[in-house]
Every structure is written in structure tokens, then in C-alpha cells.
Design a protein around this motif. Sequence first.
Motif, short mmCIF file in Angstrom:
data_model
loop_
_atom_site.label_atom_id
_atom_site.label_comp_id
_atom_site.label_asym_id
_atom_site.label_seq_id
_atom_site.Cartn_x
_atom_site.Cartn_y
_atom_site.Cartn_z
N ILE A 205 40.94 2.23 1.54
CA ILE A 205 40.11 2.14 2.75
C ILE A 205 39.16 0.96 2.60
CG2 ILE A 205 38.41 3.35 4.17
CD1 ILE A 205 39.61 6.00 2.90
N LEU A 206 39.27 0.02 3.51
CA LEU A 206 38.39 -1.14 3.50
C LEU A 206 37.16 -0.85 4.33
CD1 LEU A 206 38.14 -4.13 2.61
CD2 LEU A 206 39.21 -4.75 4.79
N VAL A 207 35.98 -1.10 3.75
CA VAL A 207 34.71 -0.81 4.42
C VAL A 207 33.92 -2.11 4.53
CG1 VAL A 207 32.65 0.64 4.47
CG2 VAL A 207 34.74 1.48 3.35
N ASP A 228 45.05 1.59 4.45
CA ASP A 228 45.35 2.68 5.37
C ASP A 228 44.46 2.62 6.61
OD1 ASP A 228 47.32 4.59 3.85
OD2 ASP A 228 45.85 3.88 2.39
N ARG A 229 43.25 2.13 6.43
CA ARG A 229 42.36 1.92 7.56
C ARG A 229 41.27 0.93 7.19
NH1 ARG A 229 39.61 7.14 9.60
NH2 ARG A 229 41.54 8.16 8.97
N ILE A 230 40.71 0.31 8.21
CA ILE A 230 39.54 -0.56 8.03
C ILE A 230 38.39 0.11 8.76
CG2 ILE A 230 38.50 -2.81 8.51
CD1 ILE A 230 41.31 -4.02 8.38
N VAL A 231 37.37 0.51 8.01
CA VAL A 231 36.18 1.12 8.60
C VAL A 231 35.13 0.03 8.77
CG1 VAL A 231 34.36 2.83 8.29
CG2 VAL A 231 36.68 3.34 7.50
N ALA A 240 37.74 -9.94 18.04
CA ALA A 240 37.68 -9.99 16.57
C ALA A 240 38.63 -8.98 15.94
CB ALA A 240 36.25 -9.74 16.09
N ALA A 241 38.81 -7.83 16.58
CA ALA A 241 39.67 -6.79 16.02
C ALA A 241 41.07 -6.81 16.61
CB ALA A 241 39.04 -5.43 16.26
N ALA A 242 41.27 -7.51 17.71
CA ALA A 242 42.57 -7.48 18.39
C ALA A 242 43.73 -7.89 17.49
CB ALA A 242 42.53 -8.36 19.64
N PRO A 243 43.63 -8.97 16.69
CA PRO A 243 44.76 -9.33 15.81
C PRO A 243 45.07 -8.27 14.76
CG PRO A 243 43.20 -11.16 16.01
CD PRO A 243 42.54 -9.95 16.58
N LEU A 244 44.04 -7.57 14.30
CA LEU A 244 44.24 -6.52 13.30
C LEU A 244 44.98 -5.34 13.92
CD1 LEU A 244 40.67 -6.55 11.68
CD2 LEU A 244 42.71 -7.76 10.89
N ILE A 249 47.12 -2.13 12.26
CA ILE A 249 46.06 -1.66 11.37
C ILE A 249 45.16 -0.68 12.14
CG2 ILE A 249 44.17 -2.35 9.86
CD1 ILE A 249 46.92 -3.45 9.08
N LEU A 250 44.80 0.42 11.50
CA LEU A 250 43.83 1.35 12.07
C LEU A 250 42.44 0.79 11.84
CD1 LEU A 250 42.84 4.00 13.28
CD2 LEU A 250 43.12 5.06 11.02
#
Length: 255
Positions: A205-207, A228-231, A240-244, A249-250
Motif C-alpha cells: 500500500i503506497l501512502v 494494491d492501492r495508493i492512499v 493528477a490521478a486520471a493516468p493512475l 490502480i485503486l
Amino acid sequence: MTDGTRRSARLAWLQAMVSSEGPVRLEAAATALGVSSMTLRRDLARPGLGISLLGGHVVPLGAGQGYALEREETSHLAAKRQAARHAAALVEAGDTLFIDCGTTMPHLAEALRSGIFLTVLCYALNIATLLSRRPQTQLILLGGLFHPASATFASDEALASLRRIRINKAFLSAGGVHPEGGVTCTNFNEVPVKQAAMAAAAQSILVVDASKLGRLKPAHFAAITAFDRIVTSPIADPDAAAPLRSAGILVDEAD
């Protein structure tokens, strides 16, 4: 064309690549230029260049020396705390955790629910200090040579310990999250520990606070798809999050 002319052309190409794309892996650069890695190492050993070799990457001169824990602690403080608290809610009683270094992770350590038994592995002094105050936490500090800039330890023995332990959830920090460039940090000595923890974990989990999205730092340690997810904290710019999210990517935004 003389050897000196060829060397100058290689260095000019490397300088242009680093300026436009950021840090470049030495092996990839050697392949693109049709020379051996050793040839590029000799090229980069010459004085007076604007680029240098660091951790197997060609980077801007001085890269990897710009991070200081004390200076970063107050940067985006509220967003870091928000993302970390959201991530801490994913922890369950009995979990074995890995908690990374940096200035976001202390907020996660502080937000862990009290009164539950946990086993936590860490390699950062500031994280270990916080966890040592939790009476029902079994703390495993991965030791080794101390790196003051990030207050972390690193050693082969620490990596061996990580390979022997099974982790439920690994909480990772980063200085940059880029859809093409991957997940990066500033200090190359952190990379083997992060990668070993991810390899041992059932969930990675990336924070990060939202300011890290779209950024690149010199030391690459994982592709965005390795998590598994980016918090993260609330994202003001949806682009900023659209490409992820397009990559499957969650992206889990804190409330």
C-alpha cells in the motif's frame, strides 16, 4: 570520429536525456548508445560534468543530497496526516506490518488503533521511537548502517530478515508517483529495503499526499502497478490521478 568526439557526443546525449526525462538507468542508456555500461562509467568519471552516476542511474549533479527529514516534516503536513490516518484504518488486529521511512509514516504509526496486538517491522528511527510506546506492539527494528538524512538503517542482514518474515500489509512512502516513471524516492539506500518489504508482503500500500502525484525523484523502486492501492489526501486536480486510474490502480482518497 575520434574517441574524444564520441565521448562528448555520448555525454551530450545523456545530459539532454536527464534534463528532459529525469534520471536514466545506466544499463538503458548504454543500450541506447550502443556501448557498454563500463564505457559510460568511465565517461561519467570525468570532472566538470553536470551529471553523475548514482545508484546505477545517471542523475543531475548533486541529486540524492536534497532530502533532509527535518526540513520535510512540515511540508504538506495536514495532507500527510490525512492520508496516513486513512491508511491506518486498513490495519486489523493481529496484522504483521512493514512501515516505511519518511515524514508521512509517523502519522500512520500514531494513528494505529490502540488496544490491538500488532507486529511491526521498520528501519527508521523516528518510526521505531513511536512504535516503542505501544504496549501491545511487537517491534522489529531492521538495523545496519545509519543514514542521518532519512534517519534510516540499512544492511544485508536487514534484507535477509525481511525475506524470512511474511507481512500482511506493507505501507510504503515515496517522493514521486508518475504514471510512466513509476514510484520513486530521493535516497537510493532505501530502494532495496522497500523492494524486499514489497516482495514479502501480501498487500503493498503506497501512502502519499497528493502533491507527490506526477512527480519524479532519482531513485526508482517500483512500477505503479506493483501496489494494491495508493492512499492519498484529497486530490484538487482530477487530472493528477486520471493516468493512475486509467492504468487500473485503486486510488483511495482520504475523506
